[in-house]
Structure formats: structure tokens, C-alpha cells
Design a protein around this motif. Structure first.
Motif, PDB file in Angstrom:
ATOM      1  N   ILE A   1      55.391  52.285  41.389  1.00  0.00           N
ATOM      2  CA  ILE A   1      54.990  51.131  40.594  1.00  0.00           C
ATOM      3  C   ILE A   1      54.752  50.005  41.589  1.00  0.00           C
ATOM      4  CG2 ILE A   1      55.771  49.445  38.887  1.00  0.00           C
ATOM      5  CD1 ILE A   1      57.402  51.791  37.634  1.00  0.00           C
ATOM      6  N   TRP A   2      53.608  49.375  41.497  1.00  0.00           N
ATOM      7  CA  TRP A   2      53.247  48.414  42.543  1.00  0.00           C
ATOM      8  C   TRP A   2      52.369  47.299  41.991  1.00  0.00           C
ATOM      9  CZ3 TRP A   2      47.882  48.866  43.413  1.00  0.00           C
ATOM     10  CH2 TRP A   2      47.289  50.077  42.985  1.00  0.00           C
ATOM     11  N   GLU A   3      52.484  46.172  42.656  1.00  0.00           N
ATOM     12  CA  GLU A   3      51.699  44.990  42.290  1.00  0.00           C
ATOM     13  C   GLU A   3      51.316  44.303  43.590  1.00  0.00           C
ATOM     14  OE1 GLU A   3      52.433  40.758  39.901  1.00  0.00           O
ATOM     15  OE2 GLU A   3      54.090  42.131  40.265  1.00  0.00           O
ATOM     16  N   MET A   4      50.019  44.209  43.847  1.00  0.00           N
ATOM     17  CA  MET A   4      49.572  43.561  45.081  1.00  0.00           C
ATOM     18  C   MET A   4      50.005  42.090  45.092  1.00  0.00           C
ATOM     19  SD  MET A   4      45.493  42.938  44.447  1.00  0.00           S
ATOM     20  CE  MET A   4      45.130  44.406  43.501  1.00  0.00           C
ATOM     21  N   THR A   5      50.135  41.525  46.276  1.00  0.00           N
ATOM     22  CA  THR A   5      50.545  40.131  46.366  1.00  0.00           C
ATOM     23  C   THR A   5      49.501  39.226  45.726  1.00  0.00           C
ATOM     24  OG1 THR A   5      51.086  38.319  47.853  1.00  0.00           O
ATOM     25  CG2 THR A   5      49.556  39.929  48.706  1.00  0.00           C
ATOM     26  N   GLU A   6      49.998  38.181  45.096  1.00  0.00           N
ATOM     27  CA  GLU A   6      49.130  37.266  44.349  1.00  0.00           C
ATOM     28  C   GLU A   6      48.072  36.642  45.245  1.00  0.00           C
ATOM     29  OE1 GLU A   6      49.711  33.481  41.301  1.00  0.00           O
ATOM     30  OE2 GLU A   6      51.459  34.421  42.235  1.00  0.00           O
ATOM     31  N   GLU A   7      48.381  36.517  46.531  1.00  0.00           N
ATOM     32  CA  GLU A   7      47.426  35.877  47.444  1.00  0.00           C
ATOM     33  C   GLU A   7      46.097  36.621  47.491  1.00  0.00           C
ATOM     34  OE1 GLU A   7      49.664  35.753  51.055  1.00  0.00           O
ATOM     35  OE2 GLU A   7      51.264  34.653  50.027  1.00  0.00           O
ATOM     36  N   ILE A   8      46.127  37.927  47.232  1.00  0.00           N
ATOM     37  CA  ILE A   8      44.900  38.726  47.328  1.00  0.00           C
ATOM     38  C   ILE A   8      43.948  38.408  46.181  1.00  0.00           C
ATOM     39  CG2 ILE A   8      43.973  41.078  47.210  1.00  0.00           C
ATOM     40  CD1 ILE A   8      46.516  41.939  48.793  1.00  0.00           C
ATOM     41  N   TYR A   9      44.482  38.211  44.980  1.00  0.00           N
ATOM     42  CA  TYR A   9      43.594  37.993  43.834  1.00  0.00           C
ATOM     43  C   TYR A   9      43.620  36.547  43.321  1.00  0.00           C
ATOM     44  CZ  TYR A   9      47.934  38.504  41.163  1.00  0.00           C
ATOM     45  OH  TYR A   9      49.207  38.368  40.674  1.00  0.00           O
ATOM     46  N   ALA A  10      44.393  35.649  43.979  1.00  0.00           N
ATOM     47  CA  ALA A  10      44.557  34.289  43.450  1.00  0.00           C
ATOM     48  C   ALA A  10      43.211  33.597  43.258  1.00  0.00           C
ATOM     49  CB  ALA A  10      45.450  33.474  44.370  1.00  0.00           C
ATOM     50  N   ASP A  11      42.303  33.788  44.232  1.00  0.00           N
ATOM     51  CA  ASP A  11      41.005  33.126  44.062  1.00  0.00           C
ATOM     52  C   ASP A  11      40.147  33.846  43.026  1.00  0.00           C
ATOM     53  OD1 ASP A  11      40.895  35.289  45.683  1.00  0.00           O
ATOM     54  OD2 ASP A  11      39.281  34.553  46.957  1.00  0.00           O
ATOM     55  N   GLU A  12      40.593  35.058  42.615  1.00  0.00           N
ATOM     56  CA  GLU A  12      39.892  35.762  41.531  1.00  0.00           C
ATOM     57  C   GLU A  12      39.983  34.977  40.253  1.00  0.00           C
ATOM     58  OE1 GLU A  12      38.501  38.879  41.676  1.00  0.00           O
ATOM     59  OE2 GLU A  12      38.795  38.269  43.718  1.00  0.00           O
ATOM     60  N   ASP A  13      41.236  34.589  39.945  1.00  0.00           N
ATOM     61  CA  ASP A  13      41.485  34.060  38.616  1.00  0.00           C
ATOM     62  C   ASP A  13      40.780  32.730  38.405  1.00  0.00           C
ATOM     63  OD1 ASP A  13      42.917  36.271  38.228  1.00  0.00           O
ATOM     64  OD2 ASP A  13      44.888  35.379  38.495  1.00  0.00           O
ATOM     65  N   GLY A  14      40.393  32.105  39.507  1.00  0.00           N
ATOM     66  CA  GLY A  14      39.615  30.883  39.347  1.00  0.00           C
ATOM     67  C   GLY A  14      38.197  31.177  38.907  1.00  0.00           C
ATOM     68  N   GLY A  15      37.711  32.392  39.148  1.00  0.00           N
ATOM     69  CA  GLY A  15      36.297  32.674  38.886  1.00  0.00           C
ATOM     70  C   GLY A  15      36.069  33.620  37.735  1.00  0.00           C
ATOM     71  N   ASP A  16      36.946  33.603  36.748  1.00  0.00           N
ATOM     72  CA  ASP A  16      36.833  34.568  35.655  1.00  0.00           C
ATOM     73  C   ASP A  16      35.627  34.350  34.761  1.00  0.00           C
ATOM     74  OD1 ASP A  16      38.918  35.984  36.382  1.00  0.00           O
ATOM     75  OD2 ASP A  16      40.281  35.418  34.768  1.00  0.00           O
ATOM     76  N   ASP A  17      35.027  33.139  34.872  1.00  0.00           N
ATOM     77  CA  ASP A  17      33.916  32.871  33.951  1.00  0.00           C
ATOM     78  C   ASP A  17      32.650  33.580  34.372  1.00  0.00           C
ATOM     79  OD1 ASP A  17      33.088  29.526  35.188  1.00  0.00           O
ATOM     80  OD2 ASP A  17      33.712  31.356  36.195  1.00  0.00           O
ATOM     81  N   GLU A  18      32.668  34.194  35.541  1.00  0.00           N
ATOM     82  CA  GLU A  18      31.478  34.890  36.015  1.00  0.00           C
ATOM     83  C   GLU A  18      31.531  36.327  35.509  1.00  0.00           C
ATOM     84  OE1 GLU A  18      28.932  35.260  40.070  1.00  0.00           O
ATOM     85  OE2 GLU A  18      31.087  35.133  40.259  1.00  0.00           O
ATOM     86  N   ALA A  19      30.729  36.606  34.492  1.00  0.00           N
ATOM     87  CA  ALA A  19      30.788  37.920  33.862  1.00  0.00           C
ATOM     88  C   ALA A  19      30.155  38.952  34.770  1.00  0.00           C
ATOM     89  CB  ALA A  19      30.073  37.896  32.514  1.00  0.00           C
ATOM     90  N   PRO A  20      30.825  40.066  34.989  1.00  0.00           N
ATOM     91  CA  PRO A  20      30.267  41.079  35.888  1.00  0.00           C
ATOM     92  C   PRO A  20      28.957  41.648  35.376  1.00  0.00           C
ATOM     93  CG  PRO A  20      32.154  41.944  34.681  1.00  0.00           C
ATOM     94  CD  PRO A  20      32.091  40.472  34.399  1.00  0.00           C
ATOM     95  N   ALA A  21      28.822  41.732  34.054  1.00  0.00           N
ATOM     96  CA  ALA A  21      27.600  42.306  33.490  1.00  0.00           C
ATOM     97  C   ALA A  21      26.396  41.463  33.922  1.00  0.00           C
ATOM     98  CB  ALA A  21      27.703  42.378  31.984  1.00  0.00           C
ATOM     99  N   ASP A  22      26.546  40.130  33.795  1.00  0.00           N
ATOM    100  CA  ASP A  22      25.440  39.261  34.179  1.00  0.00           C
ATOM    101  C   ASP A  22      25.189  39.367  35.684  1.00  0.00           C
ATOM    102  OD1 ASP A  22      25.563  38.514  31.616  1.00  0.00           O
ATOM    103  OD2 ASP A  22      26.633  36.638  31.943  1.00  0.00           O
ATOM    104  N   HIS A  23      26.281  39.480  36.421  1.00  0.00           N
ATOM    105  CA  HIS A  23      26.208  39.507  37.872  1.00  0.00           C
ATOM    106  C   HIS A  23      25.400  40.704  38.355  1.00  0.00           C
ATOM    107  CE1 HIS A  23      27.904  38.316  41.795  1.00  0.00           C
ATOM    108  NE2 HIS A  23      27.866  39.599  42.075  1.00  0.00           N
ATOM    109  N   LEU A  24      25.480  41.805  37.591  1.00  0.00           N
ATOM    110  CA  LEU A  24      24.871  43.040  38.093  1.00  0.00           C
ATOM    111  C   LEU A  24      23.564  43.409  37.399  1.00  0.00           C
ATOM    112  CD1 LEU A  24      28.174  44.946  38.478  1.00  0.00           C
ATOM    113  CD2 LEU A  24      26.510  44.718  40.267  1.00  0.00           C
ATOM    114  N   GLU A  25      23.264  42.747  36.299  1.00  0.00           N
ATOM    115  CA  GLU A  25      22.083  43.196  35.561  1.00  0.00           C
ATOM    116  C   GLU A  25      20.840  42.402  35.941  1.00  0.00           C
ATOM    117  OE1 GLU A  25      24.982  44.420  32.039  1.00  0.00           O
ATOM    118  OE2 GLU A  25      23.483  42.901  31.542  1.00  0.00           O
TER     119      GLU A  25
END
Length: 445
Positions: free
Chosen positions: A421-445
Motif C-alpha cells: 500500500i503506497w502513496e507518493m509524496t505530495e510534492e510530486i503531484y502538488a502542482d497537479e491539483d492547481g491545474g485540475d481545470d484543464e480537462a484532458p479530453a480537451d487537451h488531447l482532442e
């Protein structure tokens, strides 16, 4: 030969796997040495890479893992109590079981304290503090190994299992004792018929209570409505059987929005998209031929988009597809070195998914980073969309599961009896959570 290992906390390289065909003893020794060296480096780096690592040696390997939705936080404690669904794959004729494990997961505050853990004691095989713990609390007799086990979303006490026979079992674990009967009798609450051979693919409908899909080595997909079964003889015949593959059906999954749509994948390199209402079941709505360069092992439909789904293949790639344009992949995710056996979207973020492979690695990916610029030294570690590599296993990873209660917490099981059972350190994804408004579907289509 048996890979029977003692139960209990373990964060150590387990017994090396059996010598693969075509490898000399010297090659095997070199491989084992390399795996052990990689493992030591990983273990040394865990405090910098993870907020949580727990490793536990099961009595027998589990081919399956899934978090159950239960979560309880006892008053005045620094942990939550959650449950994992596991199975056994025994050898030498030993009894197999469907297993429920209780997991004590430290709360966020406790995780921080736990980083100061004593290296020599290595509680629970990593750090999670004294409160971190994995314990099998219920065993239910099972005929043969448990190829896969999945709970029903509408009633999580109901567990479906893929068996070594053509039948699929359903157990209501609330009606079974915590210790199995000694004479080994297997008493499923329902037995689902329709397949001719065993298999691995299994998926409960997220929409319709009691609707279950299964894919097997007989090249067929079966659909059951378990509510239609007569409880008298415990048997439920398939409501429909879908035949669009020419070889083993490896996996199946339901679309999360279109409630009648499901996807199947198989060793014929084919991806089939079906309408569950199709009575004859002999013609998929859509077929992608040669979806991968080798067998297609797994499929996962996005929990956030009705159009996006992922497939993982024996070509070591994960492919992203859009139901509106099946002529070509949206993207191929390349970093694994061997077959991808498991792929699953994260339940909490539309951009994130995980994959697990025979290369002993579980990887976490971020769609929103596809195409990001990279420095040369970063590119050497993998593409920009590769967020994290979990390198704690020293044997093939059989299954992988995201925790539905605690974001970023994962469970994985490997062929050498280990559950982690594992959870990566928050530092790896912290800047992720700031950019949640960017939908992957739009990003790739």
C-alpha cells in the motif's frame, strides 16, 4: 515448487522467482542480483518518494486486489480502518481462500510523524508508524485459485470471483464465518453459468444493480442479472453471451455514462464495443482490429468522460482511445518494459491513471502533461506524462487498485506473495491539483 512465504510484515526482496524458460542459471543469477540491487536503492529512497509505504508478506500470492469502500475512523486514533479484497493462489493442493483484509491507514497528520520511523524496526515494512497494519480478518473457502475478485457497487458485501473452472461465484461475505470450515467445502451464494472455460475479466455494472460482465478463455463475454437467479439451486444462467472475439477475452469494463455500453479486449488484439441490449450478441457495435501490436490484456473506462477509455497490452504499451473516433489512438503511453496486465483510472482526478506490469513496476500517469516540454535529463527518466514509478515489487505485479476514500493511495499485489500500500509524496503531484481545470479530453482532442 512452492513460493510459500511466512505471513507478516516484510520489506525485503522475497524468494527469487523460478528460473524462466530459456534462461541459463548464470542469467538468472544476474537478473536476481540486479533486482535485489534495484530494490535496495528503492528502499533507501522511500522516505523521499512516498508519504506512505506498507509492505506485507501474505501466506500465498494473491492474483487480485481491490479496495472495499468501507472506511471507519475510530475515535481518538491516528488511523482509519479500511478493507482490501484479496485471494490466494496456492500450490501443492493447499486450500484456496477468498480473503478480506483489514488495513489500518495512518491519518494525514500521523503520516508526517511516521517519517521519523526507526529504519531497523521498519514497522509494517515501510513507514506509516505503529498504527499502520494489514491483517487478514476473513477467509472463505474457494475451489482453486481466485483469478479475480470484485465487489458489487450497489451492495459491497457481494463479491464475484473468477475461478479455475468456467463458473463465476458470488459470495455474500456477511453470511460467511471469519474462519473457513476445515474440510474445505466451498459454498458460494450463487454460481453463474455460461462460460466454457476459466478467465480473468470481471466487471459489475456501476448503473444497474446485479448486472455482471465476465470475459474468459472461451472467447466469450457473459452478462448476468444475479437478481434473476433462483436461490433454491443457487444457479444463474447468463442473460446474454457476446461472441465477437476469436481468442481469449482478457478483460471487460462498463462505460460510466452510457449504461448499456461496455468494452471487451482480448488475445486477438481486438477491442470490441458492445450494446448490452443486443439480444443475439454476435456483432459488436464497433471493433478495433490490431489495437495493440500484441495481445490486449486490460481495459478501463474513464469515470469522468463517456468517450475515453484505456487499454494495456502485451506490447508493454497503454493506449488512450476516444469512442467518437476509433480509427486511431489518441495517445500511447510508453515506459513499461514488459506486458501491461492492469490499468485503472484514478477515481478522484480525470487526468490520472495507473498501470501495472510484468516488469515489476506500477506507474502513475497524468494525461494533462502530454506534450509538456522536458529537460534532456528528465526525458531520460520517461515521457512528461509519467508522473511516478512505484518500484517496490521484486516480482510481476498481478493487480493494482486505487483507494476510493483516500486520494493517491494505491494497493498492488505481486507474484511473490507481497501486497503493498503506497502513496507518493505530495510534492510530486502538488502542482497537479492547481491545474485540475484543464480537462484532458480537451487537451488531447
Amino acid at each position: 515448487a512452492s513460493v510459500h512465504a511466512p505471513a507478516g510484515p516484510a520489506l525485503r526482496p522475497p524468494h527469487p522467482p523460478l528460473q524462466p524458460a530459456g534462461m541459463s542459471a548464470a542469467d538468472t543469477d544476474q537478473t536476481e542480483q540486479r533486482i535485489n540491487e534495484e530494490y535496495k536503492i528503492w528502499k533507501k529512497n522511500t522516505p523521499f518518494l512516498y508519504d506512505l509505504v506498507m509492505s506485507h508478506a501474505l501466506e500465498w500470492p494473491s492474483l487480485t486486489v481491490q479496495w472495499l469502500p468501507d472506511k471507519r475512523v475510530p475515535p481518538n486514533k491516528d488511523y482509519s480502518e479500511q478493507k482490501l479484497l484479496l485471494g490466494t493462489h496456492t500450490s501443492d493442493g493447499e486450500q484456496n481462500h477468498l480473503c478480506i483484509a483489514q488495513v489500518r491507514l495512518p491519518t494525514q497528520d500521523a503520516e508526517v510523524d511516521a517519517r521519523k520511523y526507526d529504519e531497523d524496526r521498519g514497522e509494517a515494512g515501510g513507514f506509516g508508524g505503529v498504527s499502520a497494519k494489514i491483517e487478514i480478518t476473513q477467509r472463505i473457502n474457494h475451489d482453486g485459485e481466485v483469478n479475480r475478485a470484485r465487489y458489487m457497487p450497489h451492495n459491497p458485501f457481494l463479491i464475484a470471483t473468477k475461478t479455475v473452472s468456467s463458473e463465476v461465484y458470488v459470495f455474500d461475505y456477511s453470511k460467511h464465518a471469519s474462519k473457513p470450515s476445515a474440510h474445505g467445502e466451498c459454498s458460494p451464494d450463487l454460481i453463474l453459468t455460461g462460460h466454457q472455460k476459466e478467465g480473468y475479466g470481471l466487471a459489475w455494472s456501476p448503473h444497474r444493480e446485479g448486472f455482471l460482465l465476465s470475459g474468459s478463455d472461451d472467447a466469450a463475454v457473459c452478462l448476468w442479472d444475479i437478481g434473476a437467479g433462483s436461490r433454491a439451486n443457487h444457479l444463474v444462467a447468463a442473460k446474454s453471451i457476446f461472441k465477437g472475439h476469436t481468442s481469449v477475452v482478457e478483460d471487460v469494463d462498463w462505460n460510466r455514462v452510457q449504461e448499456e455500453t461496455f468494452v471487451s479486449v482480448g488475445d486477438d488484439k481486438r477491442v470490441c464495443i458492445w450494446d448490452a441490449r443486443d439480444g443475439k450478441g454476435d456483432k459488436p457495435k464497433h471493433t478495433i482490429e490490431n489495437a495493440h501490436a500484441a495481445e490486449v490484456n486490460c481495459v478501463s473506462c474513464s469515470p469522468f468522460s463517456e468517450f475515453l477509455f484505456l487499454t494495456g497490452g502485451a506490447d508493454s504499451e497503454v493506449a488512450l482511445w476516444d469512442m467518437r473516433n476509433l480509427g486511431a489512438r489518441l495517445h500511447a503511453f510508453k515506459a513499461h518494459d514488459e506486458e501491461v496486465f492492469s490499468v485503472e483510472w484514478a477515481p478522484f482526478n480525470e487526468s490520472i491513471f495507473g498501470s501495472a506490469s510484468a516488469d515489476r513496476r506500477a506507474m502513475v500517469w497524468d494525461l494533462s502533461r502530454v506534450g509538456d516540454e522536458q529537460a534532456a535529463e528528465d526525458a531520460a527518466d520517461g515521457p512528461p506524462e509519467l508522473l511516478f514509478i512505484h518500484a517496490g515489487h521484486t516480482s510481476k505485479i498481478s493487480d493494482f487498485s486505487w483507494n476510493g476514500n483516500d486520494e493517491w493511495v494505491c494497493a498492488s499485489v505481486s507474484e511473490d506473495n507481497i501486497v503493498q500500500i503506497w502513496e507518493m509524496t505530495e510534492e510530486i503531484y502538488a502542482d497537479e491539483d492547481g491545474g485540475d481545470d484543464e480537462a484532458p479530453a480537451d487537451h488531447l482532442e
